[in-house]
Design a protein around this motif. Sequence first.
Motif, PDB file in Angstrom:
ATOM      1  N   ASN A 260       0.827  -1.204   0.000  1.00 49.81           N
ATOM      2  CA  ASN A 260       0.000   0.000   0.000  1.00 49.81           C
ATOM      3  C   ASN A 260       0.865   1.260   0.000  1.00 49.81           C
ATOM      4  OD1 ASN A 260      -2.444   1.396  -0.013  1.00 49.81           O
ATOM      5  ND2 ASN A 260      -2.479   1.573   2.235  1.00 49.81           N
ATOM      6  N   SER A 261       1.870   1.255  -0.830  1.00 49.36           N
ATOM      7  CA  SER A 261       2.823   2.355  -0.902  1.00 49.36           C
ATOM      8  C   SER A 261       3.329   2.473  -2.333  1.00 49.36           C
ATOM      9  CB  SER A 261       3.986   2.103   0.072  1.00 49.36           C
ATOM     10  OG  SER A 261       4.866   3.195   0.106  1.00 49.36           O
ATOM     11  N   THR A 262       4.233   3.390  -2.536  1.00 51.31           N
ATOM     12  CA  THR A 262       4.929   3.511  -3.818  1.00 51.31           C
ATOM     13  C   THR A 262       6.401   3.239  -3.587  1.00 51.31           C
ATOM     14  OG1 THR A 262       5.445   5.863  -3.534  1.00 51.31           O
ATOM     15  CG2 THR A 262       3.300   5.305  -4.538  1.00 51.31           C
ATOM     16  N   PRO A 263       7.150   2.864  -4.625  1.00 52.06           N
ATOM     17  CA  PRO A 263       8.590   2.648  -4.432  1.00 52.06           C
ATOM     18  C   PRO A 263       9.289   3.875  -3.846  1.00 52.06           C
ATOM     19  CG  PRO A 263       7.892   1.778  -6.553  1.00 52.06           C
ATOM     20  CD  PRO A 263       6.714   2.532  -5.991  1.00 52.06           C
ATOM     21  N   ARG A 264       8.915   5.058  -4.329  1.00 48.94           N
ATOM     22  CA  ARG A 264       9.561   6.280  -3.852  1.00 48.94           C
ATOM     23  C   ARG A 264       9.277   6.507  -2.371  1.00 48.94           C
ATOM     24  NH1 ARG A 264       8.382  11.513  -2.894  1.00 48.94           N
ATOM     25  NH2 ARG A 264      10.005  13.067  -3.366  1.00 48.94           N
ATOM     26  N   LYS A 265       8.021   6.350  -1.967  1.00 47.48           N
ATOM     27  CA  LYS A 265       7.641   6.578  -0.572  1.00 47.48           C
ATOM     28  C   LYS A 265       8.289   5.545   0.345  1.00 47.48           C
ATOM     29  CE  LYS A 265       3.542   7.088   2.374  1.00 47.48           C
ATOM     30  NZ  LYS A 265       2.053   7.034   2.399  1.00 47.48           N
ATOM     31  N   TYR A 266       8.313   4.299  -0.076  1.00 45.38           N
ATOM     32  CA  TYR A 266       8.898   3.238   0.741  1.00 45.38           C
ATOM     33  C   TYR A 266      10.404   3.461   0.906  1.00 45.38           C
ATOM     34  CZ  TYR A 266       9.608  -1.431   2.656  1.00 45.38           C
ATOM     35  OH  TYR A 266       9.935  -2.472   3.478  1.00 45.38           O
ATOM     36  N   TYR A 267      11.072   3.785  -0.187  1.00 47.14           N
ATOM     37  CA  TYR A 267      12.514   4.042  -0.180  1.00 47.14           C
ATOM     38  C   TYR A 267      12.830   5.219   0.734  1.00 47.14           C
ATOM     39  CZ  TYR A 267      17.084   3.652  -2.617  1.00 47.14           C
ATOM     40  OH  TYR A 267      18.388   3.429  -2.947  1.00 47.14           O
ATOM     41  N   PHE A 268      12.018   6.270   0.637  1.00 49.82           N
ATOM     42  CA  PHE A 268      12.209   7.451   1.466  1.00 49.82           C
ATOM     43  C   PHE A 268      12.098   7.088   2.949  1.00 49.82           C
ATOM     44  CE2 PHE A 268      10.492  11.286   3.569  1.00 49.82           C
ATOM     45  CZ  PHE A 268      11.512  12.184   3.270  1.00 49.82           C
ATOM     46  N   GLY A 269      11.137   6.234   3.280  1.00 48.59           N
ATOM     47  CA  GLY A 269      10.963   5.807   4.664  1.00 48.59           C
ATOM     48  C   GLY A 269      12.176   5.052   5.186  1.00 48.59           C
ATOM     49  N   LEU A 270      12.772   4.200   4.357  1.00 41.37           N
ATOM     50  CA  LEU A 270      13.979   3.480   4.762  1.00 41.37           C
ATOM     51  C   LEU A 270      15.112   4.447   5.078  1.00 41.37           C
ATOM     52  CD1 LEU A 270      14.071   0.529   2.167  1.00 41.37           C
ATOM     53  CD2 LEU A 270      13.423   0.392   4.581  1.00 41.37           C
ATOM     54  N   ARG A 271      15.258   5.474   4.261  1.00 40.23           N
ATOM     55  CA  ARG A 271      16.319   6.455   4.467  1.00 40.23           C
ATOM     56  C   ARG A 271      16.081   7.268   5.743  1.00 40.23           C
ATOM     57  NH1 ARG A 271      15.753   9.664  -0.769  1.00 40.23           N
ATOM     58  NH2 ARG A 271      17.477  10.924   0.042  1.00 40.23           N
ATOM     59  N   MET A 272      14.825   7.607   6.000  1.00 43.54           N
ATOM     60  CA  MET A 272      14.493   8.362   7.206  1.00 43.54           C
ATOM     61  C   MET A 272      14.751   7.534   8.472  1.00 43.54           C
ATOM     62  SD  MET A 272      13.398  11.522   6.674  1.00 43.54           S
ATOM     63  CE  MET A 272      14.928  11.537   5.749  1.00 43.54           C
ATOM     64  N   GLN A 273      14.391   6.269   8.434  1.00 42.74           N
ATOM     65  CA  GLN A 273      14.614   5.417   9.597  1.00 42.74           C
ATOM     66  C   GLN A 273      16.106   5.269   9.882  1.00 42.74           C
ATOM     67  OE1 GLN A 273      12.388   4.488  11.687  1.00 42.74           O
ATOM     68  NE2 GLN A 273      10.549   4.990  10.518  1.00 42.74           N
ATOM     69  N   ARG A 274      16.902   5.126   8.814  1.00 38.84           N
ATOM     70  CA  ARG A 274      18.362   5.032   9.019  1.00 38.84           C
ATOM     71  C   ARG A 274      18.896   6.344   9.598  1.00 38.84           C
ATOM     72  NH1 ARG A 274      23.542   5.528   5.910  1.00 38.84           N
ATOM     73  NH2 ARG A 274      24.906   3.960   6.809  1.00 38.84           N
ATOM     74  N   ALA A 275      18.383   7.469   9.119  1.00 38.74           N
ATOM     75  CA  ALA A 275      18.821   8.769   9.621  1.00 38.74           C
ATOM     76  C   ALA A 275      18.542   8.890  11.113  1.00 38.74           C
ATOM     77  CB  ALA A 275      18.118   9.887   8.857  1.00 38.74           C
ATOM     78  N   ARG A 276      17.361   8.458  11.538  1.00 33.33           N
ATOM     79  CA  ARG A 276      17.014   8.550  12.960  1.00 33.33           C
ATOM     80  C   ARG A 276      17.962   7.707  13.809  1.00 33.33           C
ATOM     81  NH1 ARG A 276      10.982   7.429  15.286  1.00 33.33           N
ATOM     82  NH2 ARG A 276      10.873   9.672  15.624  1.00 33.33           N
ATOM     83  N   ILE A 277      18.295   6.511  13.332  1.00 35.84           N
ATOM     84  CA  ILE A 277      19.222   5.650  14.070  1.00 35.84           C
ATOM     85  C   ILE A 277      20.596   6.316  14.203  1.00 35.84           C
ATOM     86  CG2 ILE A 277      20.569   3.504  13.890  1.00 35.84           C
ATOM     87  CD1 ILE A 277      18.023   2.169  12.813  1.00 35.84           C
ATOM     88  N   LEU A 278      21.092   6.899  13.110  1.00 37.90           N
ATOM     89  CA  LEU A 278      22.403   7.542  13.153  1.00 37.90           C
ATOM     90  C   LEU A 278      22.400   8.765  14.068  1.00 37.90           C
ATOM     91  CD1 LEU A 278      23.497   7.325   9.395  1.00 37.90           C
ATOM     92  CD2 LEU A 278      24.233   5.886  11.311  1.00 37.90           C
TER      93      LEU A 278
END
Length: 321
Positions: A260-278
């Motif tokens: 229930n997403s788009t490739p762009r939105k899903y990819y963006f979410g992965l990058r945001m989650q990694r940013a929060r961890i760092l």
Amino acid sequence: MVMRGSGEPEQFGYLLLPSFSLMAFSSAVEPLRAANTIAGKKLYDWTLVSMDGAAVTASNDIDIMPDLSVAIDKRFDYLFVVGGTGAEKIKDPRAINYVRKLSRLGTTIGAVSTAPYLLAHAGLLDNRRCTIHWEYLDGFREDFPHLEITDELYEIDGGIVTCSGGTASIDLLLHMISHSHGHDLATHVSDWFLHKQIREQSEHQRMSLRFRVGVSHPKLLGAIQFMEDNLETPLDREEIAEAVSLSTRQLERLFRKYLNSTPRKYYFGLRMQRARILLRQTSMSVLDVALACGFVSASHFAKCYREFFGHSPRRDRAPES
């Protein structure tokens, strides 16, 4: 680790860091208790240590009373430092000097869950293979780029042992029991805890992508894996589709149907989650975090971060220790 015969029990020490993981600690000590019970004699003895001798509160707010403080001299065959929430910020010289001292005396030094941070600050992981809980892998690699860090369940390199924590501590201790007292005893201990299989250290920590995401379509999984492997230099939709032999339209359909997403939105979410961890686990600047997650400027990153999480990156900034 040295093979022992009959004689004095092996001495284990457990240095509990503030907010340590009770699961990781229990999994690292209960196999010793079970081994003693099954063998019908004391093969192992253990002592709990804290920085000041006072009770230590675990990450679940349960207090554990230690036997002694780091100021008390006691020799161990093994000392395991047990970490948990916030261990990446702990640079207490009392703990660092303690593990250095015992290492010089010939004690095998271990670190469980997030405690490899303390061993890294102490310089004990230099020129050693080591591991840490998967959630901290990215931050650990950023903070200590010179270390050889793996994503395996545990690593044993000379006199240094590191373990990713959780139930992986059981597998590590079963390996150690097998080494000292034979495979049969380790198997009985494993059975005692309904632990159906003694996992090898080379097994990866996380469950497969299929179970993490909850889908089984091979090309969709391939696309997600491709995204996870390319967070620092994001790829465009066409490159991802081509990598898994799909058209961009087919790729879009798969993401809509299963996630229930788009490739762009899903990819963006992965990058945001990694940013929060760092941000939470490292001392990297906001700009460096932005670049590590595929953004070209701190201002654009901050804008995207605020839109995604509802607050600025600096709110998730790891406090100085």
